[in-house]
Design a protein around this motif. Structure first.
Motif, PDB file in Angstrom:
ATOM      1  N   LYS A 198      46.649  35.485  42.419  1.00  0.00           N
ATOM      2  CA  LYS A 198      46.309  36.879  42.695  1.00  0.00           C
ATOM      3  C   LYS A 198      44.857  37.066  42.250  1.00  0.00           C
ATOM      4  CE  LYS A 198      49.216  40.134  41.659  1.00  0.00           C
ATOM      5  NZ  LYS A 198      50.142  40.969  40.841  1.00  0.00           N
ATOM      6  N   ILE A 199      43.990  37.439  43.198  1.00  0.00           N
ATOM      7  CA  ILE A 199      42.543  37.504  42.968  1.00  0.00           C
ATOM      8  C   ILE A 199      42.114  38.965  42.943  1.00  0.00           C
ATOM      9  CG2 ILE A 199      40.290  36.807  43.858  1.00  0.00           C
ATOM     10  CD1 ILE A 199      41.760  34.481  45.276  1.00  0.00           C
ATOM     11  N   TYR A 200      41.301  39.318  41.934  1.00  0.00           N
ATOM     12  CA  TYR A 200      41.016  40.733  41.671  1.00  0.00           C
ATOM     13  C   TYR A 200      39.529  40.975  41.459  1.00  0.00           C
ATOM     14  CZ  TYR A 200      40.964  45.069  38.837  1.00  0.00           C
ATOM     15  OH  TYR A 200      40.705  46.314  38.334  1.00  0.00           O
ATOM     16  N   VAL A 300      42.939  35.450  38.792  1.00  0.00           N
ATOM     17  CA  VAL A 300      41.504  35.227  38.982  1.00  0.00           C
ATOM     18  C   VAL A 300      40.780  36.571  39.045  1.00  0.00           C
ATOM     19  CG1 VAL A 300      39.741  34.362  40.582  1.00  0.00           C
ATOM     20  CG2 VAL A 300      41.833  33.038  40.198  1.00  0.00           C
ATOM     21  N   VAL A 301      39.652  36.649  38.355  1.00  0.00           N
ATOM     22  CA  VAL A 301      38.753  37.809  38.464  1.00  0.00           C
ATOM     23  C   VAL A 301      37.402  37.318  38.974  1.00  0.00           C
ATOM     24  CG1 VAL A 301      37.413  39.503  37.170  1.00  0.00           C
ATOM     25  CG2 VAL A 301      39.853  39.244  36.696  1.00  0.00           C
ATOM     26  N   LEU A 302      36.921  37.943  40.034  1.00  0.00           N
ATOM     27  CA  LEU A 302      35.596  37.670  40.601  1.00  0.00           C
ATOM     28  C   LEU A 302      34.902  39.013  40.737  1.00  0.00           C
ATOM     29  CD1 LEU A 302      36.785  35.334  43.510  1.00  0.00           C
ATOM     30  CD2 LEU A 302      35.702  34.563  41.387  1.00  0.00           C
ATOM     31  N   ALA A 303      33.758  39.203  40.056  1.00  0.00           N
ATOM     32  CA  ALA A 303      33.192  40.551  40.072  1.00  0.00           C
ATOM     33  C   ALA A 303      31.723  40.576  39.692  1.00  0.00           C
ATOM     34  CB  ALA A 303      33.978  41.454  39.113  1.00  0.00           C
ATOM     35  N   ASN A 304      31.067  41.626  40.179  1.00  0.00           N
ATOM     36  CA  ASN A 304      29.700  41.960  39.795  1.00  0.00           C
ATOM     37  C   ASN A 304      29.683  43.452  39.503  1.00  0.00           C
ATOM     38  OD1 ASN A 304      26.959  42.319  39.499  1.00  0.00           O
ATOM     39  ND2 ASN A 304      26.491  42.120  41.672  1.00  0.00           N
TER      40      ASN A 304
END
Length: 529
Positions: A198-200, A300-304
Protein backbone atom coordinates in the motif's frame (compact mmCIF):
# COMPACT_ATOMS: atom_id res chain seq x y z
CA UNK A 1 -0.90 12.80 -32.11
CA UNK A 2 -2.40 15.22 -29.58
CA UNK A 3 0.37 17.77 -28.95
CA UNK A 4 -0.97 20.34 -31.42
CA UNK A 5 -4.46 19.96 -29.96
CA UNK A 6 -3.16 20.87 -26.51
CA UNK A 7 -1.37 23.91 -27.93
CA UNK A 8 -4.56 25.01 -29.70
CA UNK A 9 -6.53 24.68 -26.46
CA UNK A 10 -4.03 26.93 -24.67
CA UNK A 11 -4.34 29.49 -27.48
CA UNK A 12 -8.12 29.61 -26.98
CA UNK A 13 -7.83 29.89 -23.19
CA UNK A 14 -5.25 32.67 -23.57
CA UNK A 15 -7.88 34.74 -25.40
CA UNK A 16 -10.46 34.37 -22.61
CA UNK A 17 -10.66 37.05 -19.94
CA UNK A 18 -11.36 34.46 -17.24
CA UNK A 19 -8.02 32.64 -17.66
CA UNK A 20 -4.94 34.58 -16.65
CA UNK A 21 -2.17 32.03 -16.15
CA UNK A 22 -0.91 28.52 -16.85
CA UNK A 23 -2.65 27.38 -13.65
CA UNK A 24 -6.00 28.49 -15.09
CA UNK A 25 -5.22 26.75 -18.38
CA UNK A 26 -4.57 23.44 -16.64
CA UNK A 27 -7.61 23.76 -14.39
CA UNK A 28 -10.02 24.51 -17.23
CA UNK A 29 -8.50 21.91 -19.53
CA UNK A 30 -8.79 19.37 -16.70
CA UNK A 31 -12.53 19.55 -16.09
CA UNK A 32 -13.43 19.39 -19.78
CA UNK A 33 -10.87 16.62 -20.31
CA UNK A 34 -12.33 14.70 -17.37
CA UNK A 35 -15.83 14.75 -18.86
CA UNK A 36 -14.49 13.55 -22.23
CA UNK A 37 -12.59 10.76 -20.43
CA UNK A 38 -15.78 9.83 -18.57
CA UNK A 39 -17.66 9.55 -21.85
CA UNK A 40 -14.99 7.20 -23.28
CA UNK A 41 -15.02 5.17 -20.04
CA UNK A 42 -18.79 4.75 -20.22
CA UNK A 43 -18.53 3.63 -23.85
CA UNK A 44 -15.92 1.01 -22.94
CA UNK A 45 -18.02 -0.26 -20.04
CA UNK A 46 -21.10 -0.48 -22.25
CA UNK A 47 -19.14 -2.47 -24.86
CA UNK A 48 -17.75 -4.84 -22.21
CA UNK A 49 -21.22 -5.42 -20.78
CA UNK A 50 -22.64 -6.11 -24.24
CA UNK A 51 -19.97 -8.73 -24.94
CA UNK A 52 -21.12 -10.79 -21.95
CA UNK A 53 -24.82 -10.24 -22.62
CA UNK A 54 -25.47 -7.67 -19.93
CA UNK A 55 -26.96 -4.18 -20.02
CA UNK A 56 -24.85 -1.29 -18.79
CA UNK A 57 -26.50 1.52 -16.84
CA UNK A 58 -24.63 4.80 -17.46
CA UNK A 59 -23.38 6.86 -14.54
CA UNK A 60 -24.44 10.13 -16.19
CA UNK A 61 -28.08 10.85 -17.13
CA UNK A 62 -28.66 11.26 -20.85
CA UNK A 63 -29.18 15.05 -20.78
CA UNK A 64 -25.73 15.52 -19.25
CA UNK A 65 -23.81 13.03 -21.36
CA UNK A 66 -20.97 14.39 -23.48
CA UNK A 67 -22.53 13.16 -26.71
CA UNK A 68 -25.72 15.11 -25.99
CA UNK A 69 -24.69 18.54 -24.68
CA UNK A 70 -21.02 18.83 -25.67
CA UNK A 71 -20.56 16.98 -28.94
CA UNK A 72 -23.80 15.92 -30.65
CA UNK A 73 -22.74 14.35 -33.96
CA UNK A 74 -24.15 14.40 -37.47
CA UNK A 75 -24.22 11.14 -39.50
CA UNK A 76 -20.85 12.11 -41.05
CA UNK A 77 -19.21 12.27 -37.60
CA UNK A 78 -18.96 16.07 -37.50
CA UNK A 79 -20.25 18.01 -34.49
CA UNK A 80 -23.78 19.30 -35.15
CA UNK A 81 -23.67 23.03 -35.91
CA UNK A 82 -26.77 23.38 -33.71
CA UNK A 83 -24.78 22.32 -30.62
CA UNK A 84 -24.95 24.72 -27.67
CA UNK A 85 -22.62 27.71 -27.90
CA UNK A 86 -22.29 31.31 -26.67
CA UNK A 87 -24.46 32.32 -23.71
CA UNK A 88 -26.66 29.23 -24.12
CA UNK A 89 -23.64 27.00 -23.50
CA UNK A 90 -22.47 29.05 -20.50
CA UNK A 91 -25.97 28.98 -18.98
CA UNK A 92 -26.16 25.20 -19.35
CA UNK A 93 -22.67 24.52 -17.95
CA UNK A 94 -22.86 26.96 -15.03
CA UNK A 95 -26.56 26.64 -14.21
CA UNK A 96 -27.30 22.96 -14.85
CA UNK A 97 -24.26 20.76 -15.56
CA UNK A 98 -22.07 21.74 -12.60
CA UNK A 99 -24.90 21.62 -10.01
CA UNK A 100 -25.91 18.18 -11.35
CA UNK A 101 -22.37 16.78 -11.16
CA UNK A 102 -21.82 18.14 -7.63
CA UNK A 103 -24.65 15.96 -6.33
CA UNK A 104 -22.71 12.76 -7.08
CA UNK A 105 -20.61 13.32 -3.98
CA UNK A 106 -23.68 12.85 -1.79
CA UNK A 107 -25.10 9.86 -3.62
CA UNK A 108 -21.85 7.86 -4.06
CA UNK A 109 -21.55 4.67 -2.02
CA UNK A 110 -17.94 5.44 -0.95
CA UNK A 111 -15.00 7.74 -1.68
CA UNK A 112 -13.23 5.22 -3.91
CA UNK A 113 -15.85 5.23 -6.67
CA UNK A 114 -15.87 7.16 -9.93
CA UNK A 115 -19.17 8.71 -8.82
CA UNK A 116 -17.58 10.22 -5.73
CA UNK A 117 -14.67 11.63 -7.73
CA UNK A 118 -17.14 13.30 -10.11
CA UNK A 119 -18.93 14.97 -7.21
CA UNK A 120 -15.73 16.00 -5.44
CA UNK A 121 -14.14 17.52 -8.54
CA UNK A 122 -17.15 19.57 -9.53
CA UNK A 123 -17.68 20.73 -5.96
CA UNK A 124 -14.20 22.22 -5.92
CA UNK A 125 -13.93 24.09 -9.20
CA UNK A 126 -15.89 26.36 -11.45
CA UNK A 127 -15.96 27.18 -15.10
CA UNK A 128 -13.70 30.23 -15.51
CA UNK A 129 -14.29 30.79 -19.21
CA UNK A 130 -16.34 33.94 -19.69
CA UNK A 131 -17.02 33.44 -23.38
CA UNK A 132 -19.31 30.62 -24.43
CA UNK A 133 -17.74 30.76 -27.88
CA UNK A 134 -14.29 30.11 -26.42
CA UNK A 135 -15.73 27.25 -24.38
CA UNK A 136 -17.26 25.78 -27.54
CA UNK A 137 -13.83 25.89 -29.24
CA UNK A 138 -12.21 24.11 -26.27
CA UNK A 139 -14.92 21.42 -26.26
CA UNK A 140 -14.55 20.84 -30.00
CA UNK A 141 -10.77 20.44 -29.63
CA UNK A 142 -11.01 18.08 -26.66
CA UNK A 143 -13.59 16.00 -28.50
CA UNK A 144 -10.80 15.13 -30.95
CA UNK A 145 -8.85 13.43 -28.14
CA UNK A 146 -9.24 9.72 -27.41
CA UNK A 147 -8.63 7.60 -24.30
CA UNK A 148 -9.51 4.22 -25.80
CA UNK A 149 -6.09 2.63 -26.35
CA UNK A 150 -2.93 2.25 -24.28
CA UNK A 151 -0.94 4.33 -26.78
CA UNK A 152 -3.49 7.16 -26.62
CA UNK A 153 -3.50 7.21 -22.83
CA UNK A 154 0.29 7.07 -22.76
CA UNK A 155 0.65 10.11 -25.00
CA UNK A 156 -2.07 12.00 -23.16
CA UNK A 157 -0.40 11.38 -19.80
CA UNK A 158 2.93 12.75 -21.07
CA UNK A 159 1.29 15.86 -22.51
CA UNK A 160 -0.58 16.44 -19.26
CA UNK A 161 2.67 16.04 -17.31
CA UNK A 162 4.22 18.72 -19.52
CA UNK A 163 1.39 21.08 -18.66
CA UNK A 164 1.90 20.42 -14.94
CA UNK A 165 5.62 21.05 -15.38
CA UNK A 166 4.88 24.42 -16.98
CA UNK A 167 2.88 25.36 -13.90
CA UNK A 168 6.14 25.36 -11.96
CA UNK A 169 7.02 28.68 -13.60
CA UNK A 170 3.53 30.15 -13.70
CA UNK A 171 3.45 32.20 -10.49
CA UNK A 172 0.81 31.76 -7.79
CA UNK A 173 3.11 29.16 -6.16
CA UNK A 174 2.85 26.97 -9.25
CA UNK A 175 6.06 25.15 -8.33
CA UNK A 176 4.30 23.31 -5.50
CA UNK A 177 2.49 21.17 -8.06
CA UNK A 178 5.57 19.72 -9.67
CA UNK A 179 8.49 17.62 -8.47
CA UNK A 180 11.05 16.95 -11.24
CA UNK A 181 10.10 13.63 -12.84
CA UNK A 182 13.73 12.31 -12.97
CA UNK A 183 13.93 12.77 -9.19
CA UNK A 184 10.60 10.98 -8.64
CA UNK A 185 11.69 8.11 -10.89
CA UNK A 186 14.93 7.75 -8.93
CA UNK A 187 13.19 7.80 -5.54
CA UNK A 188 10.74 5.11 -6.68
CA UNK A 189 13.62 2.94 -7.95
CA UNK A 190 15.48 3.25 -4.66
CA UNK A 191 12.44 2.58 -2.44
CA UNK A 192 11.45 -0.27 -4.80
CA UNK A 193 7.79 -0.95 -3.92
CA UNK A 194 6.32 -4.35 -4.74
CA UNK A 195 2.88 -5.40 -5.94
CA UNK A 196 0.76 -5.81 -2.83
CA UNK A 197 2.29 -2.84 -1.02
CA UNK A 198 0.00 0.00 0.00
CA UNK A 199 1.71 3.18 -1.27
CA UNK A 200 0.90 6.56 0.27
CA UNK A 201 1.55 10.25 -0.35
CA UNK A 202 -0.05 12.53 2.22
CA UNK A 203 0.85 15.69 0.26
CA UNK A 204 0.29 14.31 -3.22
CA UNK A 205 -0.14 17.54 -5.22
CA UNK A 206 -0.35 16.49 -8.88
CA UNK A 207 0.17 12.83 -7.82
CA UNK A 208 3.54 12.52 -9.55
CA UNK A 209 4.86 9.97 -7.04
CA UNK A 210 1.74 7.81 -7.27
CA UNK A 211 1.72 7.94 -11.09
CA UNK A 212 5.39 6.99 -11.31
CA UNK A 213 4.93 4.15 -8.82
CA UNK A 214 1.99 2.88 -10.89
CA UNK A 215 4.06 2.94 -14.08
CA UNK A 216 6.91 1.19 -12.24
CA UNK A 217 4.72 -1.61 -10.92
CA UNK A 218 2.49 -2.22 -13.92
CA UNK A 219 5.57 -2.94 -16.04
CA UNK A 220 7.34 -5.06 -13.43
CA UNK A 221 7.19 -8.24 -11.39
CA UNK A 222 8.63 -8.58 -7.92
CA UNK A 223 11.01 -11.53 -7.87
CA UNK A 224 13.13 -10.62 -4.86
CA UNK A 225 13.22 -13.70 -2.65
CA UNK A 226 13.64 -11.72 0.55
CA UNK A 227 10.78 -9.35 -0.17
CA UNK A 228 13.02 -6.35 -0.78
CA UNK A 229 15.19 -5.07 -3.57
CA UNK A 230 14.41 -3.80 -7.04
CA UNK A 231 11.75 -5.14 -9.33
CA UNK A 232 12.75 -7.06 -12.43
CA UNK A 233 10.96 -6.31 -15.75
CA UNK A 234 8.32 -8.91 -16.54
CA UNK A 235 9.49 -9.33 -20.18
CA UNK A 236 6.01 -8.79 -21.54
CA UNK A 237 4.32 -11.56 -19.53
CA UNK A 238 1.89 -9.01 -18.07
CA UNK A 239 0.12 -8.90 -14.74
CA UNK A 240 -2.51 -11.36 -13.65
CA UNK A 241 -6.11 -10.18 -13.31
CA UNK A 242 -5.73 -10.22 -9.53
CA UNK A 243 -2.52 -8.18 -9.65
CA UNK A 244 -4.10 -5.63 -11.99
CA UNK A 245 -7.12 -5.29 -9.70
CA UNK A 246 -4.76 -4.84 -6.75
CA UNK A 247 -2.97 -1.99 -8.56
CA UNK A 248 -6.23 -0.35 -9.53
CA UNK A 249 -8.02 -0.53 -6.17
CA UNK A 250 -5.74 -1.36 -3.25
CA UNK A 251 -2.29 0.11 -3.90
CA UNK A 252 -2.21 3.90 -4.31
CA UNK A 253 -3.50 6.33 -1.69
CA UNK A 254 -3.13 10.09 -1.47
CA UNK A 255 -4.35 13.16 0.38
CA UNK A 256 -4.28 16.73 -0.86
CA UNK A 257 -5.39 19.94 0.82
CA UNK A 258 -5.64 22.34 -2.12
CA UNK A 259 -8.53 22.14 -4.55
CA UNK A 260 -6.65 22.69 -7.81
CA UNK A 261 -3.88 20.27 -6.90
CA UNK A 262 -6.51 17.68 -5.93
CA UNK A 263 -8.23 17.97 -9.31
CA UNK A 264 -4.96 17.82 -11.23
CA UNK A 265 -3.82 14.81 -9.19
CA UNK A 266 -7.05 12.93 -9.95
CA UNK A 267 -6.81 13.72 -13.67
CA UNK A 268 -3.11 12.81 -13.79
CA UNK A 269 -3.72 9.39 -12.27
CA UNK A 270 -6.68 8.74 -14.56
CA UNK A 271 -4.55 9.55 -17.62
CA UNK A 272 -1.89 7.16 -16.34
CA UNK A 273 -4.49 4.40 -16.16
CA UNK A 274 -5.97 4.38 -12.62
CA UNK A 275 -9.72 4.60 -13.16
CA UNK A 276 -10.82 5.71 -9.67
CA UNK A 277 -7.82 7.14 -7.79
CA UNK A 278 -7.89 6.81 -4.01
CA UNK A 279 -7.08 10.48 -3.44
CA UNK A 280 -8.94 12.31 -0.69
CA UNK A 281 -9.41 16.07 -0.57
CA UNK A 282 -8.43 16.90 3.00
CA UNK A 283 -5.82 18.55 5.21
CA UNK A 284 -3.59 15.63 6.19
CA UNK A 285 -2.18 17.52 9.16
CA UNK A 286 -5.62 17.95 10.72
CA UNK A 287 -5.47 14.25 11.64
CA UNK A 288 -4.31 13.60 15.21
CA UNK A 289 -1.35 11.23 15.24
CA UNK A 290 -2.75 9.51 18.32
CA UNK A 291 -5.78 8.39 16.28
CA UNK A 292 -3.76 6.48 13.65
CA UNK A 293 -4.36 2.74 14.04
CA UNK A 294 -2.65 -0.26 12.45
CA UNK A 295 -5.38 -0.52 9.81
CA UNK A 296 -4.54 3.05 8.72
CA UNK A 297 -0.88 2.34 8.02
CA UNK A 298 0.99 1.87 4.74
CA UNK A 299 3.96 -0.16 3.46
CA UNK A 300 5.51 2.67 1.46
CA UNK A 301 5.57 6.47 1.74
CA UNK A 302 6.69 8.57 -1.24
CA UNK A 303 6.34 12.31 -0.76
CA UNK A 304 7.56 15.85 -1.24
CA UNK A 305 5.69 17.84 1.41
CA UNK A 306 5.36 21.64 1.08
CA UNK A 307 8.44 23.72 1.96
CA UNK A 308 8.25 26.46 4.54
CA UNK A 309 4.50 26.39 5.18
CA UNK A 310 3.01 27.29 8.52
CA UNK A 311 0.05 25.72 10.31
CA UNK A 312 -2.38 27.05 12.92
CA UNK A 313 -1.92 26.43 16.64
CA UNK A 314 -4.75 23.87 16.79
CA UNK A 315 -3.09 21.82 14.04
CA UNK A 316 0.19 21.71 15.98
CA UNK A 317 -1.67 20.13 18.89
CA UNK A 318 -2.06 16.96 16.79
CA UNK A 319 1.68 16.25 17.02
CA UNK A 320 3.91 15.20 19.92
CA UNK A 321 6.75 17.37 18.58
CA UNK A 322 5.06 20.71 18.14
CA UNK A 323 6.30 23.08 15.46
CA UNK A 324 4.75 25.45 12.93
CA UNK A 325 7.04 24.14 10.14
CA UNK A 326 4.78 22.17 7.80
CA UNK A 327 7.48 19.82 6.49
CA UNK A 328 8.41 18.73 10.04
CA UNK A 329 4.77 18.00 10.83
CA UNK A 330 4.47 15.94 7.66
CA UNK A 331 7.61 13.98 8.53
CA UNK A 332 6.13 13.07 11.91
CA UNK A 333 2.94 12.00 10.14
CA UNK A 334 4.86 9.82 7.67
CA UNK A 335 6.84 8.06 10.41
CA UNK A 336 3.67 7.37 12.38
CA UNK A 337 1.63 6.13 9.41
CA UNK A 338 4.26 3.67 8.15
CA UNK A 339 3.89 0.01 9.06
CA UNK A 340 6.74 -1.65 10.95
CA UNK A 341 9.29 -2.49 8.25
CA UNK A 342 7.74 0.08 5.93
CA UNK A 343 9.94 2.11 3.56
CA UNK A 344 9.97 5.81 2.73
CA UNK A 345 11.54 8.33 0.37
CA UNK A 346 10.78 11.89 1.48
CA UNK A 347 12.06 15.20 0.04
CA UNK A 348 12.76 17.87 2.66
CA UNK A 349 14.72 21.14 2.97
CA UNK A 350 18.38 20.53 3.77
CA UNK A 351 18.15 22.89 6.75
CA UNK A 352 16.20 20.17 8.56
CA UNK A 353 19.49 18.30 8.97
CA UNK A 354 21.11 21.04 11.04
CA UNK A 355 18.42 23.33 12.50
CA UNK A 356 19.10 23.92 16.18
CA UNK A 357 15.54 24.52 17.38
CA UNK A 358 14.20 21.98 19.86
CA UNK A 359 11.58 20.57 17.47
CA UNK A 360 14.11 19.82 14.70
CA UNK A 361 16.54 18.19 17.12
CA UNK A 362 13.78 16.07 18.67
CA UNK A 363 12.53 14.98 15.27
CA UNK A 364 16.01 14.02 14.07
CA UNK A 365 16.50 11.93 17.20
CA UNK A 366 13.15 10.20 16.69
CA UNK A 367 14.10 9.44 13.10
CA UNK A 368 17.47 8.01 14.15
CA UNK A 369 16.15 6.00 17.10
CA UNK A 370 12.92 4.62 15.58
CA UNK A 371 13.87 4.33 11.92
CA UNK A 372 16.83 3.15 9.90
CA UNK A 373 17.81 6.35 8.09
CA UNK A 374 20.06 4.47 5.70
CA UNK A 375 20.54 7.06 2.91
CA UNK A 376 20.56 10.83 2.44
CA UNK A 377 20.66 12.17 -1.12
CA UNK A 378 21.92 15.77 -1.15
CA UNK A 379 20.51 17.69 -4.14
CA UNK A 380 22.13 20.75 -5.74
CA UNK A 381 20.53 24.18 -5.86
CA UNK A 382 18.26 24.63 -8.85
CA UNK A 383 16.78 21.12 -8.63
CA UNK A 384 13.41 22.70 -7.87
CA UNK A 385 13.01 25.47 -10.41
CA UNK A 386 11.79 28.70 -8.81
CA UNK A 387 11.66 27.26 -5.28
CA UNK A 388 14.93 28.88 -4.20
CA UNK A 389 15.80 26.22 -1.62
CA UNK A 390 18.26 23.35 -1.34
CA UNK A 391 16.79 19.97 -0.56
CA UNK A 392 17.72 16.45 0.46
CA UNK A 393 15.91 13.14 0.13
CA UNK A 394 15.62 11.00 3.26
CA UNK A 395 15.39 7.25 2.66
CA UNK A 396 14.43 5.27 5.75
CA UNK A 397 12.77 2.12 7.05
CA UNK A 398 10.62 2.06 10.17
CA UNK A 399 11.16 -0.25 13.11
CA UNK A 400 14.88 -0.39 13.85
CA UNK A 401 17.46 2.25 14.83
CA UNK A 402 19.90 3.80 12.40
CA UNK A 403 23.33 2.18 12.18
CA UNK A 404 25.09 3.76 9.20
CA UNK A 405 23.88 6.76 7.21
CA UNK A 406 25.15 6.73 3.63
CA UNK A 407 25.38 10.20 2.10
CA UNK A 408 25.50 10.90 -1.62
CA UNK A 409 26.17 14.46 -2.74
CA UNK A 410 24.80 14.93 -6.25
CA UNK A 411 27.20 16.94 -8.39
CA UNK A 412 25.93 17.20 -11.99
CA UNK A 413 28.87 19.37 -13.02
CA UNK A 414 26.70 22.27 -14.13
CA UNK A 415 24.25 24.82 -12.77
CA UNK A 416 20.68 23.53 -12.81
CA UNK A 417 17.82 25.76 -13.89
CA UNK A 418 14.82 26.20 -16.16
CA UNK A 419 16.81 25.75 -19.36
CA UNK A 420 19.14 23.14 -17.86
CA UNK A 421 16.99 20.93 -15.61
CA UNK A 422 17.84 17.78 -13.68
CA UNK A 423 17.79 14.61 -15.78
CA UNK A 424 18.00 10.87 -15.10
CA UNK A 425 21.58 10.71 -16.35
CA UNK A 426 22.56 13.06 -13.51
CA UNK A 427 21.20 10.53 -11.02
CA UNK A 428 22.48 7.35 -12.70
CA UNK A 429 25.62 7.05 -10.55
CA UNK A 430 23.58 7.44 -7.36
CA UNK A 431 21.19 4.65 -8.41
CA UNK A 432 24.09 2.38 -9.40
CA UNK A 433 25.94 2.94 -6.12
CA UNK A 434 22.75 2.53 -4.10
CA UNK A 435 22.28 -0.97 -5.49
CA UNK A 436 25.61 -1.81 -3.80
CA UNK A 437 24.39 -0.14 -0.64
CA UNK A 438 21.03 -1.98 -0.66
CA UNK A 439 20.97 -4.59 2.14
CA UNK A 440 24.65 -3.85 2.93
CA UNK A 441 25.99 -2.63 6.26
CA UNK A 442 27.20 0.60 4.66
CA UNK A 443 27.42 2.30 1.28
CA UNK A 444 30.30 2.68 -1.20
CA UNK A 445 32.78 5.49 -0.52
CA UNK A 446 33.57 7.71 -3.50
CA UNK A 447 34.42 11.34 -4.16
CA UNK A 448 30.71 12.15 -3.73
CA UNK A 449 29.63 9.56 -1.13
CA UNK A 450 30.57 8.63 2.41
CA UNK A 451 29.22 6.94 5.57
CA UNK A 452 28.44 8.35 9.01
CA UNK A 453 27.85 6.38 12.21
CA UNK A 454 24.18 7.05 12.95
CA UNK A 455 24.48 5.77 16.53
CA UNK A 456 27.06 8.43 17.36
CA UNK A 457 25.00 11.17 15.74
CA UNK A 458 21.94 10.10 17.76
CA UNK A 459 23.95 10.50 20.98
CA UNK A 460 24.99 14.09 20.15
CA UNK A 461 23.09 16.86 21.90
CA UNK A 462 22.00 18.40 18.60
CA UNK A 463 21.91 15.16 16.52
CA UNK A 464 23.42 17.14 13.65
CA UNK A 465 23.03 15.35 10.29
CA UNK A 466 24.55 18.12 8.13
CA UNK A 467 26.01 17.21 4.76
CA UNK A 468 29.78 17.43 5.32
CA UNK A 469 31.67 15.63 2.59
CA UNK A 470 34.95 14.38 4.14
CA UNK A 471 36.36 13.75 0.67
CA UNK A 472 36.30 17.42 -0.31
CA UNK A 473 39.60 19.28 0.28
CA UNK A 474 39.35 21.66 3.20
CA UNK A 475 39.24 25.34 2.32
CA UNK A 476 42.10 27.51 3.55
CA UNK A 477 41.36 28.94 7.01
CA UNK A 478 40.09 32.51 7.09
CA UNK A 479 42.70 35.14 8.06
CA UNK A 480 42.23 37.73 10.78
CA UNK A 481 41.09 41.22 9.61
CA UNK A 482 44.19 42.89 11.12
CA UNK A 483 46.47 40.58 9.11
CA UNK A 484 44.64 41.44 5.89
CA UNK A 485 44.82 45.21 6.58
CA UNK A 486 48.58 45.03 7.28
CA UNK A 487 49.17 43.22 3.98
CA UNK A 488 47.09 45.85 2.15
CA UNK A 489 49.26 48.63 3.67
CA UNK A 490 52.44 46.91 2.49
CA UNK A 491 51.05 46.53 -1.01
CA UNK A 492 50.10 50.21 -1.03
CA UNK A 493 53.71 51.16 -0.15
CA UNK A 494 55.09 48.99 -2.96
CA UNK A 495 52.66 50.52 -5.45
CA UNK A 496 53.67 54.05 -4.35
CA UNK A 497 57.36 53.26 -4.91
CA UNK A 498 56.68 51.95 -8.41
CA UNK A 499 54.59 55.03 -9.24
CA UNK A 500 57.36 57.39 -8.07
CA UNK A 501 59.99 55.68 -10.25
CA UNK A 502 57.74 55.72 -13.33
CA UNK A 503 57.05 59.45 -12.86
CA UNK A 504 60.80 60.19 -12.71
CA UNK A 505 61.34 58.28 -15.95
CA UNK A 506 58.51 60.06 -17.76
CA UNK A 507 59.66 63.55 -16.65
CA UNK A 508 63.24 63.20 -18.07
CA UNK A 509 64.49 64.04 -21.58
CA UNK A 510 65.10 60.61 -23.15
CA UNK A 511 68.59 61.00 -24.61
CA UNK A 512 70.76 57.96 -24.77
CA UNK A 513 73.07 59.28 -22.12
CA UNK A 514 70.17 60.14 -19.84
CA UNK A 515 68.59 56.74 -20.30
CA UNK A 516 71.91 55.18 -19.38
CA UNK A 517 72.01 57.42 -16.29
CA UNK A 518 68.46 56.39 -15.35
CA UNK A 519 69.36 52.74 -15.72
CA UNK A 520 72.40 53.22 -13.55
CA UNK A 521 70.55 55.16 -10.87
CA UNK A 522 67.22 53.33 -10.64
CA UNK A 523 67.59 50.06 -12.53
CA UNK A 524 68.04 48.04 -9.42
CA UNK A 525 65.01 49.61 -7.78
CA UNK A 526 62.83 49.07 -10.87
CA UNK A 527 63.93 45.47 -11.13
CA UNK A 528 63.14 44.89 -7.46
CA UNK A 529 59.66 46.33 -7.78
Amino acid sequence: MFEQTFKNIDDVLWKDAGCGSELDYVEQTSWVLFLKYLDDLERDRATSAELIGKTYTPIIDKEYQWSVWAAPKLPNGKIDHNALTGDDLLDFVNGKLFPYLKKFKLSATNANTVEYKIGEIFSELKNRLQSGYNLREVINLIDELRFRTHAEKHEMSHLYEDKIKNMGNAGRNGGEYYTPRPLITTIVKVVAPAIGDKIYDGACGSAGFLCEAFDYLKNSKSVAANGSGPLIPNNGSGLSTKEWETLQKRTFYGKEKKSLAYIIGIMNMILHGVEAPNIIHTNTLAENLADIQEKDRYNVVLANPPFGGKERAEIKQNFPIQTSETASLFLQHFIKILKAGGKAGVVIKNTFLSNTDNASIALRKELLHNCNLHTILDLPGGTFIGAGVKTVVLFFEKGKPTQKVWYYQLNPGRNLGKTNPLNEKDLAEFVKLFEKRRNAAEGPVTENSWNVDGRKVAELVDADLSVKNPNTPEAAPLRQPQEILEEMRELDKEAENVRTVIEKVLNLDFKDSQITTIKEKSGNQINQE
